[in-house]
Structures are given as structure tokens and as C-alpha cells.
Write an enzyme that holds these catalytic residues in place. Structure first.
Site, PDB file in Angstrom:
ATOM      1  N   LYS A  13       8.660 -59.222  26.801  1.00  0.00           N
ATOM      2  CA  LYS A  13       9.582 -60.036  25.992  1.00  0.00           C
ATOM      3  C   LYS A  13       9.173 -61.509  26.006  1.00  0.00           C
ATOM      4  CE  LYS A  13      13.110 -58.916  28.585  1.00  0.00           C
ATOM      5  NZ  LYS A  13      12.499 -58.038  29.604  1.00  0.00           N
ATOM      6  N   ARG A  88      22.496 -59.080  28.629  1.00  0.00           N
ATOM      7  CA  ARG A  88      22.032 -58.044  29.552  1.00  0.00           C
ATOM      8  C   ARG A  88      23.175 -57.184  30.051  1.00  0.00           C
ATOM      9  NH1 ARG A  88      17.315 -60.811  31.700  1.00  0.00           N
ATOM     10  NH2 ARG A  88      16.489 -59.613  33.394  1.00  0.00           N
ATOM     11  N   ARG A 122       1.521 -59.314  37.343  1.00  0.00           N
ATOM     12  CA  ARG A 122       1.859 -60.586  36.686  1.00  0.00           C
ATOM     13  C   ARG A 122       1.627 -61.776  37.628  1.00  0.00           C
ATOM     14  NH1 ARG A 122       7.514 -61.196  33.865  1.00  0.00           N
ATOM     15  NH2 ARG A 122       8.265 -60.549  35.920  1.00  0.00           N
ATOM     16  N   ARG A 155       5.856 -64.167  41.015  1.00  0.00           N
ATOM     17  CA  ARG A 155       7.299 -64.391  41.050  1.00  0.00           C
ATOM     18  C   ARG A 155       7.899 -63.679  42.251  1.00  0.00           C
ATOM     19  NH1 ARG A 155       9.792 -63.426  35.074  1.00  0.00           N
ATOM     20  NH2 ARG A 155      11.301 -62.234  36.281  1.00  0.00           N
ATOM     21  N   ARG A 166      15.512 -54.384  40.210  1.00  0.00           N
ATOM     22  CA  ARG A 166      15.627 -54.819  38.808  1.00  0.00           C
ATOM     23  C   ARG A 166      15.657 -53.618  37.866  1.00  0.00           C
ATOM     24  NH1 ARG A 166      10.656 -58.422  38.547  1.00  0.00           N
ATOM     25  NH2 ARG A 166      11.156 -58.830  36.367  1.00  0.00           N
TER      26      ARG A 166
END
Ligand code: AP5
Ligand code: ZN
Length: 210
Positions: A13, A88, A122, A155, A166
Site C-alpha cells: 500500500k 482499519r 523490508r 521497522r 499484525r
């Protein structure tokens, strides 16, 4: 154009929002980026939400809704926006419906397996939010941001335990939004599984931007 990017963590996203923002001249409003900016600068908000983000839980609706409401009132958001990571939860979607009429709700579809691969690989440049992947979109120099040469970091919520949480939170609280928007005839699915360039082509075609 007023749009929402919906989808599991790691679906791309943010990566796509940055590109659309540039090509369509729209602000990219990422609630996750706003929270992380506040954490980095140790603001009151940042201190309140740090442990929530680190563990991969959701910030309370009331706080998040107020933040987005303020952001959408700013001048640059009047002509349109890309909301990335909001709404969300059902209460957030209900609140947004009272504030705005949306042109697009794009649902990024990706398998759990690929989500895991993307999140564990990531790396981010904390200063700019630029995002890389150690395999699919590596930086020119390993561990360094392409533009500034500064170090890239992982992160906090991309560690294994937080990723699992998550995904659980996504299933419980965010996935119901797919039905929410589908039943209102507002949902457009996007196959987010191919390369960034290919996904972006699909998205541009869909949105009619060149
Ligand atoms: P947020 O920052 O929104 O995290 P998220 O939803 O978990 O989404 P991600 O940023 O992990 O994924 P993304 O889809 O943007 O993927 P990306 O483009 O980076 O939220 C963080 C936290 O903030 C939440 O956990 C919560 O605590 C809080 N929060 C935020 N909004 C909230 C709200 N509304 N209410 C309550 N709390 C909220 O891509 C991932 C990786 O894949 C990258 O490495 C990228 O380079 C790579 N990649 C991207 N596209 C491709 C592709 N097509 N092919 C191969 N690799 C790709
Ligand atoms: Zn993101």
C-alpha cells in the site's frame, strides 16, 4: 480523487501510494507514517502510541479518527487524497463515511506467504520513509538509502512476533472492511502479487492516470 488503500500489512500500500501521490498530485496520508513520525520526534502522541505500534496492535479508534479528521481538513487534501492504513476498523470506516465521499476503495490482495516475505525483507530510511526490500527492490548500496546514503533500518514491528500479531489484528479487525465496502458497492480488488512496476501499471489503468 479520494481513495482508500485497504489490505494486509506488507501488501505494498505504501509503496504504491507514494507513486500515485506523485503522478496524480495527491497527498499520501499514511496513519502509520504519521504515528512513526511522532514516535521518532518523541511528541506526546508519539509517547502514547510507541508501545502499541511496536507490538503491532491498533491505536484506539478515537485518537486515530481525530487525527485523520484534522489531516483531511488541511488545504492540500481538499482536491483529493490517498488514505493508506485508514480505515482499519468498522468504527473508523463509519466515521470516515460521515466526513467524505470516496471515489475508490482499492483492496490489495496478497497471500499470507508473500506478506511474510515482504515484511521480513523490508528496510526503511527513517528520515524520508523510503522503503526497500532486500530481494525485490534492494538499495543501490546494501544497507544505505539511495538518496542520502544514510543507514536503513528494520521497522520494530517487522520482527517476527509483531508480524504475527499484525496479521491476527488484520484478520480480526480490518478484514471485515472488505465486506463492509463490498456490500456498499464501493470495493475494487487489486492483485498485488506481481512486481512493483506491474502492480503500478494495473493501478494506473484502474484509476485512469497516466
Ligand atoms: P502501517 O504503517 O499502516 O502498517 P501496515 O498496515 O502493517 O502496512 P505496512 O506499512 O506494513 O505495509 P504496506 O502495505 O504499506 O507495504 P509496503 O509498501 O511497505 O501501520 C503501522 C501501525 O500503526 C499499525 O500496526 C498500528 O499500530 C498503527 N496504525 C496505523 N494506522 C492505524 C489505524 N487506522 N488505526 C489504528 N492503528 C493504526 O511494502 C512492504 C514491503 O514489500 C517493502 O519492503 C516493499 O519494498 C516490498 N514491496 C512492495 N510492493 C512490492 C511488490 N509489488 N513486489 C515485491 N515487493 C514489494
Ligand atoms: Zn505502509
Amino acid at each position: 480523487m479520494k481513495m482508500v488503500f485497504l489490505g494486509p500489512p506488507g501488501a505494498g500500500k505504501g509503496t504504491m501510494a507514494v507513486r500515485v501521490a506523485e503522478d496524480a498530485g495527491l497527498p499520501h496520508i499514511s496513519t502509520g507514517d504519521i504515528f512513526r513520525y511522532n514516535i521518532k520526534n518523541q511528541t506526546d502522541l508519539g509517547k502514547r502510541v510507541k508501545s502499541i505500534l511496536d507490538g503491532g496492535d491498533l491505536v484506539p479508534d478515537e485518537l486515530t479518527i481525530e487525527l485523520v479528521q484534522d489531516r483531511l481538513q488541511q488545504e492540500d487534501a481538499q482536491k483529493g487524497f490517498i488514505l493508506d492504513g485508514f480505515p482499519r476498523t468498522i468504527p473508523q470506516a463509519d466515521a470516515l463515511a460521515t466526513m467524505q465521499t470516496l471515489d475508490w476503495v482499492i483492496n490489495f490482495e496478497l497471500s499470507d506467504e508473500e506478506v511474510l516475505r515482504r515484511l521480513t525483507g523490508r528496510r526503511v530510511h527513517p528520515g524520508s520513509g523510503r522503503t526497500y526490500h532486500i530481494v525485490s527492490t534492494p538499495p543501490k548500496v546494501e544497507g544505505k538509502d539511495d538518496v542520502t546514503g544514510e543507514p536503513l533500518v528494520q521497522r520494530e514491528d517487522d520482527k517476527e512476533e509483531a508480524i504475527k500479531n499484525r496479521l491476527r489484528v488484520y484478520r480480526d479487525q480490518t478484514q471485515p472492511l472488505i465486506d463492509y465496502y463490498r456490500s456498499r458497492d464501493m470495493l475494487t480488488n487489486l492483485d498485488a502479487s506481481s512486481s512493483p512496476a506491474a502492480v503500478y501499471e494495473l493501478l494506473k489503468e484502474l484509476l485512469g492516470i497516466s
